[in-house]
Every structure is written in C-alpha cells, then in structure tokens.
Enzyme design. Structure first.
Site, PDB file in Angstrom:
ATOM      1  N   GLU A 239       0.845  -1.103   0.038  1.00 43.70           N
ATOM      2  CA  GLU A 239       0.178   0.119  -0.225  1.00 43.70           C
ATOM      3  C   GLU A 239       0.865   1.562   0.149  1.00 43.70           C
ATOM      4  O   GLU A 239       2.049   1.735   0.598  1.00 43.70           O
ATOM      5  CB  GLU A 239      -0.869  -0.321   1.390  1.00 43.70           C
ATOM      6  N   LYS A 294     -10.330   2.113  -2.897  1.00 40.80           N
ATOM      7  CA  LYS A 294     -10.740   1.417  -1.825  1.00 40.80           C
ATOM      8  C   LYS A 294     -11.774   2.145  -2.028  1.00 40.80           C
ATOM      9  O   LYS A 294     -12.729   2.518  -2.092  1.00 40.80           O
ATOM     10  CB  LYS A 294      -9.638   2.107  -0.669  1.00 40.80           C
ATOM     11  N   CYS A 346      -5.122  -3.650   2.400  1.00 44.81           N
ATOM     12  CA  CYS A 346      -5.127  -2.791   4.092  1.00 44.81           C
ATOM     13  C   CYS A 346      -6.301  -3.326   4.536  1.00 44.81           C
ATOM     14  O   CYS A 346      -7.197  -4.616   4.900  1.00 44.81           O
ATOM     15  CB  CYS A 346      -4.888  -1.857   4.539  1.00 44.81           C
TER      16      CYS A 346
END
Length: 411
Positions: A239, A294, A346
């Site tokens: 990330e 995301k 994540c």
C-alpha cells in the site's frame, strides 16, 4: 469489618475482570510470539467465554475495559504521524471504556442465556464501522470452527454446561463436537504464476518526507527490475509504496508502463480524480494501467464516520481541514495470466463488503502499510482476521506489507 469486606469485594471483581480479559486476549499475544498450539487456543477460548457468561456485571465491565486495551492499544500509535501524539495515550482508554460498556451490557441481566445471546448478537455489530472485534477469532488457531453457526454452538455448549442438570451436561460435549474442524491441514496450490513479494520496512515518519521520495521510488524500480531478471510474472508491492499521486507523475508512470511489458505490476499509490483523492492499487500490465480505488475506508483514519457537518468540524480541529479520502462503490478484480484476483487495500481486506460478488474468484491480492502501528500486535491481529476471512470465503490471500511480514494465507 464491613470496610474490609467491601475492599476485598472491590478487589475481587477487578481481579475477576482482569483475569477474564487476559484469557480473552491471550491468543493474540501467543501468536505474536509464534506460540500456536491448537489445544491451548481451544482451552483458552472456551475458558474465556465461560468466564464472560459467569462473572458479575461489574467484573464484566473491567474485563471489557482491559480487552479493549489489550486488543486495540496500538490504534493510538498512528496519531503520532498526524501531529496528534498527545492523543496516543487517550485512544486506548477510549477503546477500553467503549468495550467496557459493551461487556457491561452483556452482564446487565444475570441470566446465562441472555448473556450468550447478547454476545452472539454483538458479534454482528461494529460501532463506528470498526469491525476488528470478532469474538469468534478466539478460535482461529484452535480445533474449533470460526463460523457464526459454530460460535452459536460453542455458546450453547457453555450454556448447557452452566445451566443443565449434572446428568445432561454431556449434551454440552455433543454440541461442541459439531464445531470441530481440522482446518490448517488443507493447502490450496497457488495460481500458476511466479510471484515476487519483496519485503519492505520503511518507517512511517520517513515514508512521506519529500526529500526521501526519489530514493523510495528508485528502490521500487530496482525491485521491479530484479523481479524481471528472476523471470517472475507478477510483482506485488505494498500500500502507498509509491508515496505520490501516481496518475499525476507522468514520467514515473511512463517508466512503469514500459516495464509492464515484461512483468505485471501491482503497487499502491494515491489517485486523484475530479479533485478527490483515493487510496488506490495500480495494476500495470502490457503498457496499460488499471486503477482499483479503495472501497472500505479506515474509520477516523481515512474517513470520519459521522454526518458531514460534524466530520468537517473534526477535520478542521484535528487534521488542519484535510478532507476525507473518497471511496469506490464496488470491489475491483484484476486479471493476471488469465486468473482473477480480487483487490483489497489493508483494512478493507478484513471486511465482508470486499468479498461481495466474488463469482468464483479464488484469489485476493491485499496490500497494507502497517508502519502506522508497528511495533505492536496489530500485524498479528490483522493476520488472524485475514485467516478468518480466507476461511469464510474460501479464498487464498497474497498479503504484501510494509512494516511487517508478507504472508500467503490459505483457507
């Protein structure tokens, strides 16, 4: 005499609560130090839940308070990087108070069935969207299954053990038998792709310094070149491994597009579109770049989970008016060598939402930056949650991380 008895009582419920919290949290710390024995985790998990069903409500508040701290003390570490280090002491106390209240609610009525039912219901409820408190996780490294049905059967077994007459307590064992699992023995073969997952450990305070960005970018390019020399098909980088808005760095993006004729590149970076910033994964392949934004943002880290007026106020007071990240409405799949991979960044890799509409997808690429929280038990808890979701959705997860160990997690 009365004062002595009262003092002893106070000490008793504090001790009971603390002991319960230690049993309830032990599996995290044992795994953190690579102490994993299925029989031990099975016993610890059962004893933990037994105590939650038995101790008085004052002791339950104490138990919840320390569970909140033992599980999530590390959240405060990240505030140091927002120049809010003074909050790092209060954040664990906030978690302690929050989970203290939750466990107090479990003990409001001194009925075992009520406690078991509320504990089961609370496993579905995630205040402020923070879903890392998963009671079933107690058994992730045990002989018992971690599905919701199995968790209900475990609670039923303990209810029978506590409330049923002695002659019928054998039913508790029968109920528990149905939760047995031999998971961990089956290993699914990875896809027929040669994958490079370089281990990165760049501290968070160095990652975003403008003076360091050229060296970080150059190191990433060298990692890609090494993977090409090793004849890998795919390289997975963590990330925000490129600490830039990559779609606006045209020269850098051109270099990556050129290299992508020899290897598929998965890398995290920011993405800017119509004035909105996204935490994103870039899949660069055969001279083209696909961007996966995301879907599930970190509460209070990437978005404030409150109405806009209150969100704007909090951002103005604590974050110098910075805006929340924006998010996509649906997950993205990458196709690499003809194989589909679900993308996750994540926190969202530990959310049911990212696993929606898999349509036969058996592999996930998850990228993380754990430098926000290390050194702490956060990577351990994250790995356990990934294992939980890998089992739940029968998916293999390739987890590329900055700040903690890369892993391949199989169902």
């Amino acid at each position: 005499m009365f004062l002595v008895k009262r003092d002893n009582f106070n000490k008793t419920y504090i001790i009971k609560g603390l002991i319960t919290s230690l049993f309830f949290s032990a599996f995290i710390y044992l795994a953190h130090f690579n102490i994993e024995y299925k029989i031990l985790d099975t016993i610890l998990g059962l004893v933990s839940l037994y105590l939650v069903l038995k101790i008085d409500k004052k002791a339950l508040f104490v138990a919840g308070y320390f569970i909140g701290i033992f599980w999530f003390f590390w959240v405060g570490n990240s505030f140091e990087y927002y120049n809010l280090g003074y909050l790092s002491f209060f954040i664990p106390l906030f978690f302690g108070l929050g989970y203290g209240i939750i466990f107090f609610i479990i003990g409001v009525f001194d009925f075992t069935f009520y406690r078991a039912f509320i504990l089961f219901v609370l496993s579905f409820i995630h205040p402020f969207g923070f879903n890392w408190f998963v009671p079933e996780l107690l058994f992730i490294n045990s002989f018992l299954d971690t599905s919701k049905i199995s968790f209900a059967l475990i609670l039923l077994s303990l209810f029978i053990l506590i409330e049923f007459p002695k002659k019928t307590k054998i039913l508790a064992v029968i109920s528990l038998v149905f939760t047995y699992t031999n998971s961990g023995q089956y290993i699914e073969n990875p896809p027929n792709i040669k994958i490079s997952m370089p281990q990165l450990n760049i501290s968070q305070d160095q990652k975003w310094l403008k003076s360091n960005i050229p060296d970080l970018v150059e190191n990433n390019l060298k990692l890609i070149d090494n993977a090409i020399k090793e004849k890998k098909n795919l390289i997975i980088l963590p990330e925000t491994v490129f600490p830039v808005v990559l779609n606006k760095k045209h020269e850098l993006l051109a270099k990556l597009l050129k290299k992508s004729h020899f290897i598929d590149i998965i890398a995290g970076a920011l993405y800017l579109e119509e004035g909105n910033y996204y935490n994103a994964t870039y899949h660069i392949s055969k001279g083209e770049a696909l961007v996966a934004k995301k879907v599930v943002l970190v509460p209070f880290g990437e978005e404030i989970p409150f109405p806009k007026l209150l969100t704007d106020f909090i951002n103005k007071i604590f974050f110098d008016g910075a805006q929340d990240y924006k998010k996509a409405t649906a997950p993205t799949d990458f196709v690499i060598n003809g194989i589909k991979f679900r993308n996750a960044i994540c926190y969202e890799a530990t959310s049911d939402k990212i696993f929606q509409n898999l349509d036969g997808v058996k592999y996930m690429i998850a990228i993380s930056n754990n430098a926000w929280f290390t050194p702490s038990t956060e990577p351990t808890l994250q790995k356990m949650l990934l294992k939980y979701y890998a089992k739940k959705y029968n998916i293999t997860i390739f987890h590329s991380v900055n700040g903690s160990k890369n892993t391949i997690i199989r169902p």
